[in-house]
Structure formats: C-alpha cells, structure tokens
Write an enzyme that holds these catalytic residues in place. Structure first.
Site, PDB file in Angstrom:
ATOM      1  N   ARG A  85       0.986  -2.618 -14.212  1.00  0.00           N
ATOM      2  CA  ARG A  85       0.691  -2.971 -12.819  1.00  0.00           C
ATOM      3  C   ARG A  85      -0.735  -2.574 -12.408  1.00  0.00           C
ATOM      4  O   ARG A  85      -0.983  -2.166 -11.278  1.00  0.00           O
ATOM      5  CB  ARG A  85       1.713  -2.335 -11.862  1.00  0.00           C
ATOM      6  CG  ARG A  85       3.145  -2.768 -12.142  1.00  0.00           C
ATOM      7  CD  ARG A  85       3.327  -4.276 -11.958  1.00  0.00           C
ATOM      8  NE  ARG A  85       4.690  -4.681 -12.305  1.00  0.00           N
ATOM      9  CZ  ARG A  85       5.065  -5.166 -13.499  1.00  0.00           C
ATOM     10  NH1 ARG A  85       4.157  -5.302 -14.460  1.00  0.00           N
ATOM     11  NH2 ARG A  85       6.307  -5.522 -13.735  1.00  0.00           N
TER      12      ARG A  85
ATOM     13  N   SER B 244       9.785  -5.834  -6.076  1.00  0.00           N
ATOM     14  CA  SER B 244      10.113  -4.457  -6.436  1.00  0.00           C
ATOM     15  C   SER B 244       9.304  -3.499  -5.575  1.00  0.00           C
ATOM     16  O   SER B 244       8.079  -3.589  -5.519  1.00  0.00           O
ATOM     17  CB  SER B 244       9.810  -4.198  -7.919  1.00  0.00           C
ATOM     18  OG  SER B 244      10.618  -5.009  -8.734  1.00  0.00           O
TER      19      SER B 244
ATOM     20  N   GLU C 192       5.068   0.317  -5.529  1.00  0.00           N
ATOM     21  CA  GLU C 192       4.430  -0.848  -6.126  1.00  0.00           C
ATOM     22  C   GLU C 192       3.859  -1.729  -5.018  1.00  0.00           C
ATOM     23  O   GLU C 192       2.882  -2.431  -5.203  1.00  0.00           O
ATOM     24  CB  GLU C 192       5.441  -1.638  -6.969  1.00  0.00           C
ATOM     25  CG  GLU C 192       4.813  -2.778  -7.732  1.00  0.00           C
ATOM     26  CD  GLU C 192       5.710  -3.334  -8.822  1.00  0.00           C
ATOM     27  OE1 GLU C 192       5.700  -4.555  -9.020  1.00  0.00           O
ATOM     28  OE2 GLU C 192       6.407  -2.549  -9.478  1.00  0.00           O
TER      29      GLU C 192
END
EC number: 1.3.1.98
Length: 307
Positions: A176, A226, A296
């Site tokens: 990420r 998420s 996130e």
C-alpha cells in the site's frame, strides 16, 4: 483574494470546471465530507502543471483527487484546492500487450477493456472502485494481485512541477505504498503490461472474483474499502471481529456485519463518527491483542484528536 484566485484558475480551464465551496460528499465513495474552498477539474498534463503552479504561487494547500475511493474528508471540508484528475483523464491506448492509461481511468473500466482485448492480468483489480492513478500511488491489490505486478512505467509530476518518467522498479512499490506516495508525486499516466489469454477464461476469473466480493463485502453501503491495513501476521477484519466489534457503531458509522474490515456509512454518518469509531476499534484491538491497526483510509482536512 477569492475572486483573483478564481480568475487565475479560469484562465487555464473553463469556468464551469472551477467550483467554489464544493461539497466533498459528492466526490468520495464514503459520501462524507464538507466543502472544499476550490474544486478544479483538470483534463490535461498542461492544466495540471498550471494549476499546481497557481497553488504554489498563491501559497494554497492542494490535494489531488481521483474518485475519492480511499478517502475520509473532514466535516469542515478542505481549506485549499482539490485538483480533480478524473473525468477528463480517462484515455486508454492498447498496443498488443501494452496499455497506456491516463490516471483518471477507473480500474473497473480498464479491466473491461483488457477483457475485450483478451488480455489477462487485470482480473484482481476488476472490482476495485478507484482510479488507476490512485491504485498506482497506493499499489492497490486484491486476491493475490497488485499493481506492481503489471506496472512497467509511470509518468508523474514532481513537487518542483517537473514531469518525470519512472520505471516500475523506480516506483519502489511496497504494501500500500510507492515512491509517488512517499514523495507526493502526482501520477498522470501509467504503462501496463498484460498477457494474451483466452477471453472466456479471463471472464470466468473476473466473474468469480465479483461473486466473492458480493458475498463477502458490504457493497450495499458507502465506504472507503478496507479501513485498516493488514497487520503483519494478522487480518484486520478478524482482529476486529474477535474483539467483539461486529456491528459496533458511532452514529451511522458502523463496523460492517458482513465484513468487519469495513467501516460503512449506513445513512448519514459524519467524518467525526467514522474517525471516532476507528479510534475505538484501534483502542480495543490494541488492548485485547497488542496489535496497533494502521488506517488504510486517508484523511483530508481538520480532525479533532482524542488520542
């Protein structure tokens, strides 16, 4: 001040593409967020360069927005300029197994074009609700695939206003993250390499992943995907479920009962509701399992800290 800045933006884009006090709830998949001072829709690399230059010269904070699929905007909005690289940045060129894609292209759209061309490798992204630019910055991934697997080259605008071309290796992709995220580069275009395959096999894989998403994810509610990153050695959703937080809520922000890794907006959730629920989740998971969950979701604007 306001009139002068608006005039400057209107010199580089059409007047109807310069919005003031634009509600950010209209531009995020969470359907949450107060007004941005300026919202400027951009359609070319030259326009992006000019808009960034105006922000720098006027000492205005700025933020680059695609579809807003991984973003929580403050209820107070954003005191600065939103540079929208989305609707006017969706050109796709396919040459054999090579795709040259502008940053505003939706991953769902691109996956469909890859299918039409019998190209495999994009299936993992076929249900991710973001743009290619955001996916490259965050090295988006799902079901065993990541953007780093297919990105060969990325064109970015750096902090000095210089257009640079980076290889996939130079992008320093990680979980990420990427060089673009670390350095604050604006992704303008990317070159992807896929592989020829059998169209029906590609279609079957895409349909199989779609069925999994529908079965496991709360697609019926607005969310930012998420909510937390996957902690090493754990799954965020399972930790949240095991902490007894399935269905927990603050206002209309709720831990999804279908998948505890998602915080969803069940009606009229505010950014403050979401942020407080996230704080409670982090606190309880830390307390019970000794694991610190890292968001996130990205935050934009001013938030009150209760930590």
């Amino acid at each position: 001040m306001s009139d002068r800045i608006r005039r400057r933006f209107c010199e580089i884009v059409a007047e109807d593409r310069v919005l003031e006090q634009e509600p950010m709830a209209r531009h995020t998949t969470f359907r949450i967020g107060g007004p941005a001072d300026y919202f400027v829709e951009l359609e070319s690399i030259d326009e992006v360069k000019a808009a960034v230059r105006i922000c720098q010269e006027e000492n205005l904070p700025w933020f680059v927005l695609g579809r807003g699929s991984n973003l929580l905007v403050s209820d107070q909005g954003y005191r600065g300029v939103i540079l929208s690289i989305y609707k006017g940045f969706q050109k796709v060129e396919i040459d054999g197994e090579i795709l040259t894609v502008q940053a505003g292209t939706l991953l769902t759209t691109l996956s469909g074009k890859a299918l039409d061309a019998s190209l495999a490798g994009m299936e993992f992204a076929s249900g991710i609700p973001g743009t290619v630019g955001g996916a490259v910055v965050m090295n988006a991934g799902a079901y065993g695939g990541e953007m780093k697997d297919i990105v060969r080259q990325v064109t970015v605008l750096d902090q000095e206003g210089i257009v640079r071309t980076l290889t996939g290796e130079e992008m320093q992709f990680g979980y990420r993250t990427s060089l673009a995220k670390k350095k604050g580069y604006i992704v303008l275009e990317t070159v992807l390499e896929l592989q020829h395959g059998q169209k029906e096999e590609i279609r079957e894989r895409m349909q199989g992943l779609k069925a999994k998403r529908i079965a496991k994810q709360p697609l019926e509610y607005p969310s930012a995907g998420s909510t937390f990153k996957r902690p090493e050695g754990y799954f965020a959703g399972k930790l949240i479920m095991d902490a007894g937080l399935r269905g927990a809520h603050v206002g209309d922000a709720q831990v999804s009962e279908k998948h505890c890794g998602f915080v969803v907006n069940t009606g009229h959730a505010t950014a403050a509701d979401v942020r407080e629920l996230m704080r409670q989740i982090q606190e309880k998971v830390q307390e019970q399992f000794g694991v610190r969950l890292e968001p996130e979701v990205r935050f934009l604007g001013e938030f009150e800290s209760k930590e």
